[in-house]
Write an enzyme that holds these catalytic residues in place. Structure first.
Site, PDB file in Angstrom:
ATOM      1  N   HIS A  98       0.871  -1.171   0.016  1.00 40.71           N
ATOM      2  CA  HIS A  98      -0.008   0.038  -0.099  1.00 40.71           C
ATOM      3  C   HIS A  98       0.943   1.236   0.236  1.00 40.71           C
ATOM      4  O   HIS A  98       2.200   1.157   0.186  1.00 40.71           O
ATOM      5  CB  HIS A  98      -0.814  -0.012   1.083  1.00 40.71           C
ATOM      6  CG  HIS A  98      -0.503   0.341   2.484  1.00 40.71           C
ATOM      7  ND1 HIS A  98      -1.212   0.858   3.645  1.00 40.71           N
ATOM      8  CD2 HIS A  98       0.756   0.348   2.930  1.00 40.71           C
ATOM      9  CE1 HIS A  98      -0.284   1.310   4.456  1.00 40.71           C
ATOM     10  NE2 HIS A  98       0.680   0.772   4.334  1.00 40.71           N
ATOM     11  N   HIS A 126       5.057   0.411  -0.386  1.00 45.06           N
ATOM     12  CA  HIS A 126       5.732  -0.330   0.517  1.00 45.06           C
ATOM     13  C   HIS A 126       4.876  -1.408   1.031  1.00 45.06           C
ATOM     14  O   HIS A 126       3.519  -1.679   0.385  1.00 45.06           O
ATOM     15  CB  HIS A 126       6.324   0.459   1.976  1.00 45.06           C
ATOM     16  CG  HIS A 126       5.330   0.990   2.746  1.00 45.06           C
ATOM     17  ND1 HIS A 126       4.525   2.095   2.427  1.00 45.06           N
ATOM     18  CD2 HIS A 126       4.806   0.651   4.014  1.00 45.06           C
ATOM     19  CE1 HIS A 126       3.767   2.448   3.192  1.00 45.06           C
ATOM     20  NE2 HIS A 126       3.749   1.402   4.212  1.00 45.06           N
ATOM     21  N   GLU A 155      -0.638  -3.967  12.012  1.00 43.70           N
ATOM     22  CA  GLU A 155      -0.061  -3.527  10.886  1.00 43.70           C
ATOM     23  C   GLU A 155       1.395  -3.993  10.830  1.00 43.70           C
ATOM     24  O   GLU A 155       2.296  -4.160   9.944  1.00 43.70           O
ATOM     25  CB  GLU A 155      -0.331  -2.075  10.439  1.00 43.70           C
ATOM     26  CG  GLU A 155       0.381  -1.369   9.222  1.00 43.70           C
ATOM     27  CD  GLU A 155      -0.003   0.161   9.169  1.00 43.70           C
ATOM     28  OE1 GLU A 155      -1.026   0.300   9.532  1.00 43.70           O
ATOM     29  OE2 GLU A 155       0.960   0.616   8.949  1.00 43.70           O
ATOM     30  N   CYS A 161       5.845   6.667   4.186  1.00 46.15           N
ATOM     31  CA  CYS A 161       4.555   5.974   3.787  1.00 46.15           C
ATOM     32  C   CYS A 161       3.946   6.452   2.512  1.00 46.15           C
ATOM     33  O   CYS A 161       3.122   5.792   1.944  1.00 46.15           O
ATOM     34  CB  CYS A 161       3.451   6.078   5.007  1.00 46.15           C
ATOM     35  SG  CYS A 161       3.900   5.260   6.382  1.00 46.15           S
ATOM     36  N   HIS A 195       3.374  -4.748   3.994  1.00 50.26           N
ATOM     37  CA  HIS A 195       3.249  -5.179   5.480  1.00 50.26           C
ATOM     38  C   HIS A 195       2.703  -6.861   5.531  1.00 50.26           C
ATOM     39  O   HIS A 195       2.139  -7.195   4.709  1.00 50.26           O
ATOM     40  CB  HIS A 195       2.501  -4.418   6.379  1.00 50.26           C
ATOM     41  CG  HIS A 195       2.696  -2.958   6.668  1.00 50.26           C
ATOM     42  ND1 HIS A 195       3.945  -2.623   7.385  1.00 50.26           N
ATOM     43  CD2 HIS A 195       1.993  -1.719   6.313  1.00 50.26           C
ATOM     44  CE1 HIS A 195       3.839  -1.330   7.288  1.00 50.26           C
ATOM     45  NE2 HIS A 195       2.912  -0.890   6.582  1.00 50.26           N
ATOM     46  N   ASP A 255      -4.812 -10.697   0.308  1.00 50.01           N
ATOM     47  CA  ASP A 255      -3.493 -11.130   0.176  1.00 50.01           C
ATOM     48  C   ASP A 255      -2.685 -11.172  -0.957  1.00 50.01           C
ATOM     49  O   ASP A 255      -3.274 -11.636  -2.170  1.00 50.01           O
ATOM     50  CB  ASP A 255      -3.719 -12.797   0.663  1.00 50.01           C
ATOM     51  CG  ASP A 255      -2.316 -13.528   0.881  1.00 50.01           C
ATOM     52  OD1 ASP A 255      -1.619 -12.836   1.522  1.00 50.01           O
ATOM     53  OD2 ASP A 255      -2.504 -14.434   0.704  1.00 50.01           O
ATOM     54  N   HIS A 256      -1.450 -10.642  -0.777  1.00 49.07           N
ATOM     55  CA  HIS A 256      -0.625 -10.622  -2.159  1.00 49.07           C
ATOM     56  C   HIS A 256      -1.327  -9.499  -2.979  1.00 49.07           C
ATOM     57  O   HIS A 256      -1.309  -9.692  -4.202  1.00 49.07           O
ATOM     58  CB  HIS A 256      -0.499 -11.841  -2.673  1.00 49.07           C
ATOM     59  CG  HIS A 256       0.798 -12.603  -2.027  1.00 49.07           C
ATOM     60  ND1 HIS A 256       0.479 -13.326  -0.695  1.00 49.07           N
ATOM     61  CD2 HIS A 256       2.082 -12.950  -2.030  1.00 49.07           C
ATOM     62  CE1 HIS A 256       1.640 -13.789  -0.202  1.00 49.07           C
ATOM     63  NE2 HIS A 256       2.485 -13.554  -1.190  1.00 49.07           N
TER      64      HIS A 256
END
Lengths: 137, 137, 137, 137, 137, 137
Positions: E14, E39, E126, E33, E41, E79-80
């Site tokens: 994100h 980047h 996070e 950010c 998480h 996810d991914h």
């Protein structure tokens, strides 16, 4: 040479008990681990393989594929099972201590890994404060 | 009002099984948790009490004393035991799910706490990714 | 050869301070670790021994017995103690850094292990992000 | 010889993608890791150096100084960055797998450590259940 | 009333970026950010439902079934994936902060839970040191 | 209303000791925590604020800014300090138990938070198995 580790978890029952000993002898050696009606653990198995990263994929082997082999060869046989009674590759009468389990797991997993990696280490957490490791020798 | 939590751990075997159901029905509902020869877990129990800090000691109650009561009233009865068979305060035939265990543990622990604190919450980790909580109501 | 690790925890105070240096020199080298009135940590000590599993018990040694030796020889002397002042086996004036502690702990523990295992490694977590290891050589 | 480990964390985006392959080939090999719009991880890097404790300071090297070097040479370049696009020391077109990252990180960090220690190991956690290790050979 | 929590994990990319602002304004507010190339998480989502244990099964609801619903309705979509670009139920232009994500996830999950439980809380880690919680009001 | 939590850590020394009591009385009540030469802990402080996400930033408040306030108002005063002797906002003679610390920390932090959030909870881990919580009432 790079080392890659994949962690898989399972939940199982066991007890420590030598059939040739009396209950008193078993309790004297194994304490609460000899409880006749079993106890159990959340186990975490660290499987470490070593090899050279492939120049195209950057993998020594696909970690997801490694996880799949570990699940098929080990986890599916021990998860939600009784380690003394239910597992074909744990010899009857042998103690399912973490020290023995890493050896049985090694023998079970070793033949199923692809030729591009070598099995380096199995590390098995029995609780947060006890773990066993085996390097195949 | 301050809340104090003490965590105690235990290792136990159990299975989920309704005696009035066939094996097929049990497996249909409980899956691998119905394995006839049991499975087990490393449980972690968070016991939270609330009260006012004593002006001299700064304690709402001594955390070590709290740990001692939890061990005597709960852990000593369930650690290295079979939750279906071995525990006097778990009614026979009741399912030892985490949801039920927090209720049985509450009933067992509640009468043994000193008057200066109130039992606020029991939180029971069954695995790293599942836990149940009970607030007594 | 199988490796077995037992983790024991303790809470202690310490500071890093060279008596022959001025306060300015100590602060320049040790920063906040030189605070005159001490600071402290929750330490976690991983003790790893190696040996062959016993054919009857499946133990290289009883993990509970290992824990008992570690508690008697190390933890009882350092838990809720000041590592600079209170511990007979830490030489006066020596810095209680994690790097030095693993050496002192090795010397203290080594003579008390049973002949069927060899001490392989001590690993000491000082915080979640710093740890020291010693293999006896 | 004592080993000292410092853990530093970073958050980064990446994808696994071979430019010479079709999308079908990439997805066939890398699965969800080939998602065109990237995905990401919280990485944890364990940096282990070895050396002899200094007789005055008890340090093999100051862990805070080690952390500072790791931050300056690695973390500042990868934290909140895209590992495929933003990092000068990761060669364009190379896969940012954990297996490759530990090699690139080693090459980047090695020249910047002080002479009193040797770099022993880099260990990189990509998730809670996958990590890679490199010992420089 | 008993509370049951199931934890599911996902890895996503994100960035935080307001389209109407200049790059300078975005960097001034969001710092690293706002990195243009994203980047990411490793997120951990705790889903807590509440209800009464069933007298036969001891479940308020089957934790495996709860996990399946969370996977189908949330994890499979994030996810991914890139949380700014790839997720149908995150409105375009909205910031994928943890504070907003728990609200979007609540709206997405709420209609799919069975009538015997109520959704009580979503908690989203996070990083190891930041998490957001939402109780639906 | 969304809840945001930021975790910050510190390492400190302390002891539990009532000046008006004899050593015997102190040891009888506090046990090893009364060790004259102190002991210490790695503390982890969870700071939870609540508020509404800003429509532009998606923040209830910037977690990094929250961390900065917690560091300036609390951590910088207690990290690598003696909680009995070195901290201006802990009253002399008061016991630095976790139960008291969360109250002192609340009083210290409360006036420094921005108007868009409310302080909801402080949670302080003293060890892996003991924590205290305070909600300001």
């Amino acid at each position: 040479m790079v080392y890659l580790t994949r962690i898989e978890k399972f939940n199982a029952a066991h007890k420590l008990w030598v059939a040739d000993w009396t209950e008193e002898e078993n309790v004297a050696v194994f304490g609460r681990c000899a409880n006749a009606n079993w106890h159990g653990h959340n186990y975490a198995l660290h499987v470490t393989v070593k090899g050279m990263p492939d120049p195209f994929t950057g993998f020594i082997m696909d970690a997801k594929k490694l996880g799949g082999i570990v699940k098929k060869e080990i986890i599916d046989h021990v998860d939600h099972r009784n380690l003394n009674l239910d597992v074909p590759f744990i010899p009857a009468g042998c103690q399912p201590t973490s020290e023995n389990l890493v050896i049985y797991f090694w023998q079970q997993l070793f033949p199923h890994l692809p030729p591009e990696v070598m099995l380096h280490r199995l590390k098995l957490y029995e609780t947060d404060s006890i773990y066993a490791e085996y390097f195949g020798e």
